[in-house]
Write a protein that holds these residues in place. Sequence first.
Motif, PDB file in Angstrom:
ATOM      1  N   GLU A  56      11.075  -0.332   5.717  1.00 16.24           N
ATOM      2  CA  GLU A  56      10.558  -0.802   7.006  1.00 16.24           C
ATOM      3  C   GLU A  56       9.995  -2.206   6.874  1.00 16.24           C
ATOM      4  O   GLU A  56      10.261  -3.081   7.700  1.00 16.24           O
ATOM      5  CB  GLU A  56       9.489   0.158   7.537  1.00 16.24           C
ATOM      6  N   ARG A  57       9.228  -2.469   5.819  1.00 17.85           N
ATOM      7  CA  ARG A  57       8.663  -3.809   5.608  1.00 17.85           C
ATOM      8  C   ARG A  57       9.788  -4.827   5.390  1.00 17.85           C
ATOM      9  O   ARG A  57       9.706  -5.953   5.871  1.00 17.85           O
ATOM     10  CB  ARG A  57       7.685  -3.780   4.437  1.00 17.85           C
TER      11      ARG A  57
ATOM     12  N   PRO B 230       0.847  -1.204   0.000  1.00 13.83           N
ATOM     13  CA  PRO B 230       0.000   0.000   0.000  1.00 13.83           C
ATOM     14  C   PRO B 230       0.882   1.254   0.000  1.00 13.83           C
ATOM     15  O   PRO B 230       2.026   1.222   0.482  1.00 13.83           O
ATOM     16  CB  PRO B 230      -0.781  -0.107   1.309  1.00 13.83           C
ATOM     17  N   GLY B 231       0.369   2.347  -0.506  1.00 16.45           N
ATOM     18  CA  GLY B 231       1.127   3.585  -0.627  1.00 16.45           C
ATOM     19  C   GLY B 231       1.689   4.121   0.675  1.00 16.45           C
ATOM     20  O   GLY B 231       2.716   4.793   0.676  1.00 16.45           O
ATOM     21  N   ASN B 232       1.038   3.804   1.787  1.00 15.63           N
ATOM     22  CA  ASN B 232       1.491   4.323   3.082  1.00 15.63           C
ATOM     23  C   ASN B 232       2.519   3.422   3.762  1.00 15.63           C
ATOM     24  O   ASN B 232       2.928   3.685   4.888  1.00 15.63           O
ATOM     25  CB  ASN B 232       0.298   4.546   4.019  1.00 15.63           C
ATOM     26  N   VAL B 233       2.956   2.357   3.080  1.00 19.30           N
ATOM     27  CA  VAL B 233       3.914   1.419   3.668  1.00 19.30           C
ATOM     28  C   VAL B 233       5.299   1.684   3.098  1.00 19.30           C
ATOM     29  O   VAL B 233       5.488   1.728   1.883  1.00 19.30           O
ATOM     30  CB  VAL B 233       3.490  -0.046   3.395  1.00 19.30           C
ATOM     31  N   ASP B 234       6.274   1.861   3.976  1.00 15.44           N
ATOM     32  CA  ASP B 234       7.655   2.075   3.582  1.00 15.44           C
ATOM     33  C   ASP B 234       8.303   0.717   3.283  1.00 15.44           C
ATOM     34  O   ASP B 234       8.339  -0.154   4.159  1.00 15.44           O
ATOM     35  CB  ASP B 234       8.403   2.799   4.709  1.00 15.44           C
TER      36      ASP B 234
END
Length: 161
Positions: free
Chosen positions: A40-41, A33-37
Amino acid sequence: MATMNILFKNVWERDVDLKERVKKFWSDLNALPGNVDAGERARQLVFVAVEEDRVIGVTTAQRARIPKLNNNHFYNFRTLVHPKYRIPGLVDKLAVLTRDFLETLYISGQSDCIGIITVIENEQLKQERREAVFPSTRMFFIGQTKAGHHMRLYYFKGAKI
């Protein structure tokens, strides 16, 4: 598809070059999703499935406190397999390897997470896999999200609520 030689690599908390290839895998599939870095993932990666040096599947886990489950901590577990490589048993193999590895962290006292929890978003999987308990992963159905996605849970051996 020819016979595949799939390697399963545990990359938990290891800084490996595979993480850059996994970020490209996610990007190519438009999977995050666009809000996921993506960085970080990538730090949440547990297992990576590789076939002939191509990333074909991944699992991630993130520590999460679940208020509705007595405020206990669980690993929020995710898996993704490239659509071209969705062969029978591959998702289950990745899930079982991940479950078993994370369970060893709990049993050895390296983690306070008492199990794994996941949300099944794949519509085909939700229709075809209606068992209350998945035979391979032993994850059991605990309800649905507001969006109608199935939630599944597995408690590690010796878990206390």
